[in-house]
Scaffold this active site. Structure first.
Site, PDB file in Angstrom:
ATOM      1  N   SER A 158       3.112  21.928  11.558  1.00 37.21           N
ATOM      2  CA  SER A 158       2.159  20.870  11.141  1.00 37.21           C
ATOM      3  C   SER A 158       2.656  19.318  11.711  1.00 37.21           C
ATOM      4  O   SER A 158       1.868  18.570  11.722  1.00 37.21           O
ATOM      5  CB  SER A 158       2.003  20.649   9.683  1.00 37.21           C
ATOM      6  OG  SER A 158       3.384  20.627   9.224  1.00 37.21           O
ATOM      7  N   ASP A 165       2.999  11.784   3.695  1.00 33.55           N
ATOM      8  CA  ASP A 165       2.736  12.332   2.617  1.00 33.55           C
ATOM      9  C   ASP A 165       4.238  12.909   1.964  1.00 33.55           C
ATOM     10  O   ASP A 165       5.204  12.404   2.381  1.00 33.55           O
ATOM     11  CB  ASP A 165       1.717  13.479   2.863  1.00 33.55           C
ATOM     12  CG  ASP A 165       1.914  14.537   3.883  1.00 33.55           C
ATOM     13  OD1 ASP A 165       3.395  14.549   4.177  1.00 33.55           O
ATOM     14  OD2 ASP A 165       1.217  15.124   4.453  1.00 33.55           O
ATOM     15  N   HIS A 213       5.349  14.884   5.730  1.00 34.57           N
ATOM     16  CA  HIS A 213       5.205  14.828   6.916  1.00 34.57           C
ATOM     17  C   HIS A 213       5.645  13.138   7.283  1.00 34.57           C
ATOM     18  O   HIS A 213       5.220  12.229   6.237  1.00 34.57           O
ATOM     19  CB  HIS A 213       3.716  14.725   7.568  1.00 34.57           C
ATOM     20  CG  HIS A 213       3.295  16.308   7.324  1.00 34.57           C
ATOM     21  ND1 HIS A 213       2.776  16.797   6.274  1.00 34.57           N
ATOM     22  CD2 HIS A 213       3.567  17.415   8.075  1.00 34.57           C
ATOM     23  CE1 HIS A 213       2.353  18.037   6.504  1.00 34.57           C
ATOM     24  NE2 HIS A 213       3.121  18.510   7.500  1.00 34.57           N
TER      25      HIS A 213
END
Length: 364
Positions: free
Chosen positions: A37, A328, A331
């Site tokens: 991600s 977040d 990340h």
């Protein structure tokens, strides 16, 4: 000393001003990205998974809005493409089309890991093994476009390959004993050894498909993420047992880089290690030195406080996003990604990369 070793570096506020003769010049014919991600740019958008970022506020500062990037703006891979002189974004494999693949593709998938079972509790994801299979199809298409295998081999050996896996194998596998059996099967030392052995086989598979210039990013300090701080009810210090595991992986990955570079059977290949851990810890320990005011909580989706690892759909994020290290609960922000990409491309400190930075790698 050769010309490309005479690097003109000016360090201002811990950032690098690139040589004017480098900016805007495409330095490699193609750029291929494998990972999770941290660099996914849309491959998970149509998968059945909780790990997707196709809604606001993801992409709130990105030119195209929400695209599947787990970030407010550009990822590490986006910035690296800019440093390499590409005039357009490297597209996700899911949207690959025709001769565009000659510029490279991004195969990354949120929740993916080195191990095939990693992240399965979140839903579908494209594991590293599957990303390699996708790349094999790409190489086959490139051979068809260029007309003969020899031309494709000469073309691909000039390209940059970025590979970054391992975080999810700890965060979304080993350290979730209620879901995964790995922690009961292996000590953390043995698990790390097994991971590195599998990673080695996968990297050699990538080599067999034509990769010759490969950057492998080390893991960041997962124990310092807002999610882990929240889960362990601490806002003061990092979760050391997680960071110890991450550092063990990084140590062994660096040894693997040496092993691969010393393997005489891997002709014309060069592998480098990107030290994301120390780069990140430098910022986390002294955020103000890098222009950040917050380095222990996310701009949105702060972990167990709202039940989400990532931003909730249409959640209102912080307004001063450039002052946050974390976007977040896991990340990093565009501002943090900019720093990591600059220091990986043209190293400031000797510990940023090993044995050379990406700028010198692509000159080989």
């Amino acid at each position: 000393m050769s010309c490309f070793h005479k690097v003109f570096m000016i360090i201002v506020f811990h950032s690098v001003i690139l040589p004017t003769w480098v900016v805007g010049k495409q330095q490699v014919p193609c750029y291929f990205i494998f990972g999770d991600s941290l660099v996914d740019n849309g491959n998970n958008n149509h998968l059945v998974t909780f790990a997707k970022a196709i809604y606001l506020p993801h992409g709130i500062d990105f030119s195209s809005g929400p695209t599947g990037r787990f970030c407010n703006g550009r990822t590490f891979a986006d910035f690296m493409a800019e440093h390499l002189g590409f005039n357009s974004r490297i597209p996700p494999f899911a949207l690959s089309n025709g001769s565009d693949i000659l510029l490279g593709l991004n195969y990354a998938s949120a929740a993916a890991g080195i191990r095939s079972e990693t992240g399965h509790h979140l839903g579908d994801r494209i594991t590293f093994d599957q990303q390699l299979k996708n790349h094999e199809m790409t190489v086959s298409s490139i051979r068809e476009i260029l007309g003969e295998p020899g031309l494709a081999s000469q073309y691909l050996k000039k390209c940059l390959y970025h590979v970054g896996f391992g975080s999810n194998d700890y965060l979304n596998n080993y350290f979730i004993p209620a879901v995964y059996e790995t922690s009961s099967m292996f000590t953390v030392e043995k698990f790390t050894q097994v991971l590195i052995q599998q990673y080695r086989r996968q990297i050699l598979t990538l080599y067999s498909y034509g990769a010759r210039k490969v950057s492998l990013n080390g893991l960041g300090p997962v124990g310092c993420t807002p999610y882990e701080l929240s889960r362990h009810s601490t806002n003061e210090s990092c979760v050391e047992y997680i960071n110890t595991a991450v550092q063990l992986f990084n140590h062994n990955l660096k040894l693997l880089v040496d092993e691969l570079n010393n393997d005489t059977s891997l002709q014309d290949a060069k592998f480098i290690y990107l030290n994301f851990y120390d780069m990140s810890m430098e910022v986390i320990r002294q955020p103000s030195a890098f222009g950040f005011t917050v380095a222990n909580s996310g701009c949105c989706g702060t972990g167990l406080n709202n039940g989400a690892l990532t931003c909730l759909p249409f959640e209102v994020p912080c307004l001063n996003r450039s002052e946050y290290f974390f976007w977040d609960a896991y990340h990093t922000t565009e501002a943090a990604n900019r720093i990591a990409s600059k220091r990986s491309y043209l190293a400031i400190n000797n510990v940023d990369v090993y044995p050379i930075d990406i700028y010198h790698l692509v000159q080989l």
